[in-house]
Design a protein around this motif. Sequence first.
Motif, mmCIF file in Angstrom:
data_model
loop_
_atom_site.group_PDB
_atom_site.id
_atom_site.type_symbol
_atom_site.label_atom_id
_atom_site.label_comp_id
_atom_site.label_asym_id
_atom_site.label_seq_id
_atom_site.Cartn_x
_atom_site.Cartn_y
_atom_site.Cartn_z
ATOM 1 N N VAL A 269 1.194 -0.980 -0.531
ATOM 2 C CA VAL A 269 -0.120 0.316 0.373
ATOM 3 C C VAL A 269 0.501 1.094 -0.086
ATOM 4 N N PHE A 270 1.229 2.172 -1.200
ATOM 5 C CA PHE A 270 1.607 2.897 -1.142
ATOM 6 C C PHE A 270 0.921 4.262 -0.623
ATOM 7 N N ALA A 271 0.092 4.398 0.041
ATOM 8 C CA ALA A 271 -0.814 6.299 0.080
ATOM 9 C C ALA A 271 -1.693 5.924 1.480
ATOM 10 N N PRO A 272 -1.561 6.739 2.348
ATOM 11 C CA PRO A 272 -2.613 6.399 3.629
ATOM 12 C C PRO A 272 -3.483 6.507 3.674
ATOM 13 N N VAL A 273 -4.599 5.608 3.037
ATOM 14 C CA VAL A 273 -5.538 6.673 2.244
ATOM 15 C C VAL A 273 -6.584 5.103 3.518
ATOM 16 N N PRO A 274 -7.313 5.046 3.954
ATOM 17 C CA PRO A 274 -8.518 3.811 4.654
ATOM 18 C C PRO A 274 -8.905 2.986 3.488
ATOM 19 N N ALA A 275 -9.162 3.446 2.669
ATOM 20 C CA ALA A 275 -10.342 2.901 1.563
ATOM 21 C C ALA A 275 -9.008 1.695 0.695
ATOM 22 N N VAL A 276 -7.980 2.516 0.441
ATOM 23 C CA VAL A 276 -7.188 1.513 0.011
ATOM 24 C C VAL A 276 -5.871 0.411 0.356
ATOM 25 N N ILE A 277 -6.404 0.779 1.786
ATOM 26 C CA ILE A 277 -6.001 0.460 2.804
ATOM 27 C C ILE A 277 -6.189 -1.040 3.105
ATOM 28 N N GLU A 278 -8.273 -0.671 2.837
ATOM 29 C CA GLU A 278 -9.285 -2.003 3.043
ATOM 30 C C GLU A 278 -9.187 -2.909 1.827
ATOM 31 N N GLN A 279 -8.662 -2.042 0.671
ATOM 32 C CA GLN A 279 -8.821 -2.955 -0.378
ATOM 33 C C GLN A 279 -7.960 -3.911 -0.614
ATOM 34 N N ALA A 280 -6.483 -3.339 0.420
ATOM 35 C CA ALA A 280 -5.618 -4.108 0.377
ATOM 36 C C ALA A 280 -5.795 -5.670 1.382
ATOM 37 N N ASP A 281 -6.583 -5.409 2.070
ATOM 38 C CA ASP A 281 -7.147 -6.815 2.907
ATOM 39 C C ASP A 281 -7.700 -7.494 2.153
ATOM 40 N N GLY A 282 -9.170 -6.810 1.039
ATOM 41 C CA GLY A 282 -9.674 -7.932 0.372
ATOM 42 C C GLY A 282 -9.551 -8.413 0.301
ATOM 43 N N ILE A 283 -8.215 -8.591 -0.921
ATOM 44 C CA ILE A 283 -7.370 -9.156 -1.492
ATOM 45 C C ILE A 283 -6.460 -9.848 -1.622
ATOM 46 N N LEU A 284 -5.716 -9.842 -0.007
ATOM 47 C CA LEU A 284 -5.572 -11.429 0.511
ATOM 48 C C LEU A 284 -5.152 -12.115 0.561
ATOM 49 N N GLY A 285 -4.632 -13.623 -0.546
ATOM 50 C CA GLY A 285 -4.950 -14.709 -0.403
ATOM 51 C C GLY A 285 -4.224 -15.335 0.982
ATOM 52 N N PHE A 286 -4.576 -16.778 1.265
ATOM 53 C CA PHE A 286 -4.082 -17.463 2.732
ATOM 54 C C PHE A 286 -2.851 -17.394 1.990
ATOM 55 N N ASP A 287 -2.772 -16.254 4.212
ATOM 56 C CA ASP A 287 -1.214 -16.417 4.207
ATOM 57 C C ASP A 287 -0.061 -15.002 3.227
ATOM 58 N N GLY A 288 -0.958 -14.494 3.166
ATOM 59 C CA GLY A 288 -1.027 -12.723 2.412
ATOM 60 C C GLY A 288 -1.064 -12.147 3.201
ATOM 61 N N CYS A 289 0.584 -11.399 2.718
ATOM 62 C CA CYS A 289 1.112 -10.466 3.835
ATOM 63 C C CYS A 289 1.085 -9.420 3.286
ATOM 64 N N LEU A 290 -0.078 -8.069 4.046
ATOM 65 C CA LEU A 290 -0.026 -6.863 3.517
ATOM 66 C C LEU A 290 0.730 -5.780 4.322
ATOM 67 N N ASN A 291 1.728 -5.316 2.960
ATOM 68 C CA ASN A 291 2.481 -4.050 3.818
ATOM 69 C C ASN A 291 2.510 -2.968 3.548
ATOM 70 N N PHE A 292 2.254 -2.182 4.533
ATOM 71 C CA PHE A 292 1.839 -0.388 4.693
ATOM 72 C C PHE A 292 3.388 0.454 4.422
ATOM 73 N N PHE A 293 3.295 0.709 3.531
ATOM 74 C CA PHE A 293 4.474 1.090 3.320
ATOM 75 C C PHE A 293 3.982 3.044 2.973
ATOM 76 N N ALA A 294 3.108 3.244 3.190
ATOM 77 C CA ALA A 294 3.184 4.576 2.829
ATOM 78 C C ALA A 294 2.544 5.138 4.518
ATOM 79 N N GLY A 295 4.011 6.282 4.955
ATOM 80 C CA GLY A 295 3.879 7.018 6.025
ATOM 81 C C GLY A 295 2.659 7.871 5.924
ATOM 82 N N PRO A 296 1.948 7.918 6.820
ATOM 83 C CA PRO A 296 1.355 8.542 7.512
ATOM 84 C C PRO A 296 1.331 9.568 8.212
ATOM 85 N N SER A 297 0.498 11.270 8.119
ATOM 86 C CA SER A 297 0.874 12.218 8.850
ATOM 87 C C SER A 297 -0.153 12.220 10.185
#
Length: 425
Positions: A269-297
Amino acid sequence: MKTTAVRLYGKKDLRLETFELPPLKDDEILAKVVSDSICMSSYKAAQQGTDHKRIPNDVAEKPIIIGHEFAGEIIEVGDKWKDKFKPGQKYSIQPAIYYEDGPVGVLSAPGYSYPYIGGDATYVIIPKDVLKQDCLLVYDGPGYYPASLSEPLSCVIGAMHANYHTIPGSYEHKMEIVDGGKMAILAGVGPMGLAAINYVINRKDRKPSLLVVTDIDQARLDRAAEIYPVELAKAKGIELIYLNTGNVNDPVKALQEKVDGKGYDDVFVFAPVPAVIEQADGILGFDGCLNFFAGPSDPNLKAKMNFYNVHYAYTHVVGTSGGNMNDMKEALQIMSEGLDPAGLVTHVGGLNSVPETTLNLPNIPGGKKLIYTHIDMPLTPISEFAQKGEKDPFFAKLAELVAANKGLWSVEAEEFLLKNAPKRI
């Protein structure tokens, strides 16, 4: 030896000044700075002044030089380091040092904490703090700007290395992305996203079989596809897809269709946006890893996560901030072998442009602002070279050189600029 540098005296107080460097000690190195890329972290330091954890409390009396993504040439080596470094060597610096005797203790860092070292200067003294921790890194590749950009590239490299996956029947974790797996980079065509695409495509030891890159700006997606075409990725064994999630009713469904509903192994995830983070969570497969890269302020940034999947599908989250020494060395190595980070750069300027650029960085669109410290030049978007070239042959030649490199900065453009731009007096 005199130097000219941008020094921080307090909140929003940056001054371009010429002053004398102290005599070189046996455990120090005198170096010329050639290039520095301005980081949002420098903006934060300039805004916060002594409230920033890396800024010493006495900067009003002992100002520090800003800038920490820099490269240059070694000029003189103190006796203690002559067996390891030589004049004429090109270098980069890993700024994330940890040294108890530094100006602010373990958080001390070049570009934040020291009076005689920082990227926005013509000459600097590299102190023992940097040298004792092996944070002065020799660069053997072409040009100087790739070495300046090794620090931001190391952040991407560190993120890839930080992903992890489980071993069935074991509590051990396998670090790294899944080799041959499915990867998605969401909001991934900004400067750092482009760096990630570049690294994924050019990496030799492991890579995904599928890489889906999303954004909601079609122009930026088209530009990314021009710089890193799907044909290039295919030649490296990767199916690369650029997807505009702003044009679909259900981004999660559209992303899942690319993997037959089985989900992705590695999602960044390259943007600190809740909707994008939730998209990432929604597409994880089995044993999927979500990396929150974006630095939020926003210190209270939150997003929903499916904990049913955490329990039964072993999905998990990791976050990284910066890269370590090995990531930096890897960045320099792969750039010396031909990886060009020019896609990060959107503006070029001289040392005179640093104070205004740093203090207004969030309001300047685009990617990295690349500074050449021995010239005077207004901060100029690369996209405006051609227009300026209609009246100025200097910019006309720069426009010609970047046009030959898909509109990107290049070693050839850098060489021309260093020879022909107005020099600092």
